[in-house]
Design a protein around this motif. Sequence first.
Motif, short mmCIF file in Angstrom:
data_model
loop_
_atom_site.label_atom_id
_atom_site.label_comp_id
_atom_site.label_asym_id
_atom_site.label_seq_id
_atom_site.Cartn_x
_atom_site.Cartn_y
_atom_site.Cartn_z
N PRO A 130 0.83 -1.20 0.00
CA PRO A 130 0.00 0.00 0.00
C PRO A 130 0.87 1.26 0.00
CG PRO A 130 0.08 -0.92 2.20
CD PRO A 130 0.89 -1.84 1.32
N GLU A 131 1.06 1.82 -1.15
CA GLU A 131 2.00 2.94 -1.29
C GLU A 131 1.59 4.12 -0.41
OE1 GLU A 131 4.81 2.82 -2.74
OE2 GLU A 131 4.54 0.86 -3.73
N GLY A 132 2.53 4.59 0.39
CA GLY A 132 2.29 5.74 1.24
C GLY A 132 1.68 5.43 2.59
N ALA A 133 1.21 4.20 2.80
CA ALA A 133 0.62 3.83 4.08
C ALA A 133 1.71 3.65 5.13
CB ALA A 133 -0.20 2.55 3.95
N LYS A 134 1.40 4.07 6.36
CA LYS A 134 2.39 4.01 7.44
C LYS A 134 1.75 3.53 8.74
CE LYS A 134 5.33 7.67 5.57
NZ LYS A 134 6.01 8.97 5.83
N THR A 135 2.60 3.10 9.66
CA THR A 135 2.16 2.72 10.99
C THR A 135 3.23 3.14 11.99
OG1 THR A 135 1.28 0.93 12.35
CG2 THR A 135 3.15 0.38 10.94
N TYR A 136 3.00 2.83 13.27
CA TYR A 136 4.01 3.09 14.30
C TYR A 136 4.10 1.84 15.18
CZ TYR A 136 -0.43 4.52 16.48
OH TYR A 136 -1.73 4.57 16.91
N ILE A 137 5.33 1.48 15.54
CA ILE A 137 5.54 0.22 16.24
C ILE A 137 5.92 0.42 17.70
CG2 ILE A 137 6.14 -1.00 14.13
CD1 ILE A 137 9.09 -0.70 14.88
N SER A 138 6.15 1.68 18.10
CA SER A 138 6.48 1.98 19.49
C SER A 138 6.22 3.45 19.74
CB SER A 138 7.95 1.66 19.79
OG SER A 138 8.80 2.55 19.09
N ALA A 139 6.34 3.86 21.00
CA ALA A 139 6.07 5.24 21.34
C ALA A 139 7.02 6.21 20.67
CB ALA A 139 6.14 5.41 22.86
N ASP A 140 8.23 5.76 20.36
CA ASP A 140 9.22 6.67 19.80
C ASP A 140 9.68 6.27 18.39
OD1 ASP A 140 10.57 4.41 20.50
OD2 ASP A 140 11.98 5.38 21.88
N VAL A 231 -25.57 -6.68 15.66
CA VAL A 231 -24.39 -6.65 14.79
C VAL A 231 -24.54 -5.51 13.78
CG1 VAL A 231 -23.06 -7.90 13.03
CG2 VAL A 231 -23.96 -9.12 15.02
N GLY A 232 -23.46 -4.74 13.61
CA GLY A 232 -23.38 -3.73 12.57
C GLY A 232 -22.07 -3.85 11.83
N ILE A 233 -21.89 -3.00 10.83
CA ILE A 233 -20.66 -3.03 10.04
C ILE A 233 -20.29 -1.61 9.64
CG2 ILE A 233 -21.76 -3.30 7.78
CD1 ILE A 233 -19.51 -5.42 7.20
N ARG A 234 -19.00 -1.36 9.51
CA ARG A 234 -18.51 -0.04 9.06
C ARG A 234 -17.83 -0.20 7.71
NH1 ARG A 234 -14.51 4.83 11.08
NH2 ARG A 234 -16.27 5.99 11.88
N VAL A 235 -18.18 0.69 6.77
CA VAL A 235 -17.57 0.69 5.45
C VAL A 235 -17.14 2.11 5.09
CG1 VAL A 235 -18.87 -1.31 4.62
CG2 VAL A 235 -19.81 0.99 4.29
N SER A 236 -16.19 2.20 4.16
CA SER A 236 -15.72 3.51 3.68
C SER A 236 -15.61 3.43 2.15
CB SER A 236 -14.37 3.87 4.30
OG SER A 236 -13.42 2.83 4.09
N PRO A 237 -16.73 3.54 1.46
CA PRO A 237 -16.78 3.24 0.01
C PRO A 237 -15.81 4.03 -0.85
CG PRO A 237 -19.00 3.40 0.91
CD PRO A 237 -18.07 3.87 1.99
N THR A 238 -15.60 5.31 -0.53
CA THR A 238 -14.73 6.14 -1.37
C THR A 238 -13.49 6.63 -0.63
OG1 THR A 238 -16.07 8.10 -0.82
CG2 THR A 238 -16.63 6.90 -2.84
N GLY A 239 -13.21 6.05 0.52
CA GLY A 239 -12.04 6.45 1.28
C GLY A 239 -10.74 6.06 0.59
N SER A 240 -9.76 6.95 0.65
CA SER A 240 -8.46 6.68 0.04
C SER A 240 -7.38 6.35 1.07
CB SER A 240 -8.01 7.90 -0.78
OG SER A 240 -7.89 9.05 0.05
N PHE A 241 -7.71 6.44 2.36
CA PHE A 241 -6.73 6.17 3.41
C PHE A 241 -6.18 4.77 3.26
CE2 PHE A 241 -6.05 4.99 8.03
CZ PHE A 241 -4.88 5.72 8.18
N ASN A 242 -4.88 4.62 3.49
CA ASN A 242 -4.18 3.35 3.37
C ASN A 242 -4.15 2.83 1.94
OD1 ASN A 242 -3.21 2.97 6.01
ND2 ASN A 242 -5.21 2.21 6.71
#
Length: 371
Positions: A130-140, A231-242
Amino acid sequence: MVQNDDILFEPFELGDLTLRNRILMAPLTRSRSKQPGDVPTEMNAEYYRQRAGAGLIIAEATQVSPQGKGYAFTPGIHSEEQVEGWRRVTDAVHEEGGYIFLQLWHVGRISHPELQPNGNKPVAPSAIKPEGAKTYISADSGMIEIQTPRALELDEMPDIIEQFRQGAENAKRAGFDGVEIHAANGYLLDQFIKSGSNHRDDEYGGSLENRLRLPLEVVAAVIDVWGAQRVGIRVSPTGSFNAMEDADPVTTFGTFAKKLDALKIAFIEVVEDSFQGNHVSGRPEAVIEAIRESFTRTYIANGGYTFNEAKQRIIDGKTDLVSFGRLFISNPDLPERFRLGAPLNEWDESTFYGGDERGYIDYPKLSDQST
């Protein structure tokens, strides 16, 4: 068309629950769980207690397994310690007369080997970075780039379904009132749904029917635990995040909504717009209309809503309920402020993720400011 200036404050029948108002607290990752163990704490319980005036709280995204983890300090629902930690939260909300659902989460490719069991690669429908997607693995650690995941094998699909089913079981034991399945924002189930991230050539990819197969199997497994009305579900049909994209979101999510309607789940929460990115300028009205036409139960709108816009969208029949995110972060008594037309606290974006009480449980209520 509804004509009612007080529409947001009326009770609402959601499944077999009667909500006190139509002002919902959206699921919000805050990255403040105890480490090691990804366990909710008393501070988390106080945070949710403060916001129990919402018609419904949908608690933050919570990984259903160690494999489902994608960010440091996010909570889980796969160990006994986590179940007990969440019990503190649900007890606190129920003591205030509120309802709370848990959001069941598997991040798929939005992770890092340092967050995965035995340093394994994160999993996805296809081995697409996923180009441009990021995460964090620790506090620093700062934000670090997502690597190329490995594609799930066909024989691993039952285990993914079981992870969600067990998460649903654990949520029930933790005292939640129901669950929301996270199929939005570029995480695992969203990765299966959208054509840009699912390039499989087996029964879990290719055609739209195949791309919807795993999410629908997960929904069915969770219904077996909770019953469809909780039960419910969350979707993001046009979201570009990640780095997400679908070639035809109107057809994709209209079809998905129709299949979910047949399963009789309580609600769909739709991320219509997002500060994290959207392929459509403004709200994707064609997608919203397709979902509304296909799904006969409750539609929950999400995405930067103001009080006045939320009220008008309900009056116009565009939505039934509205979930608020950042406004609930900075205004623990948001429904009361809306009711009184009182000023709203401004949020501090620097304290959204990680940290301590600051920017978490220290935002003042009206009652605090009047003393």
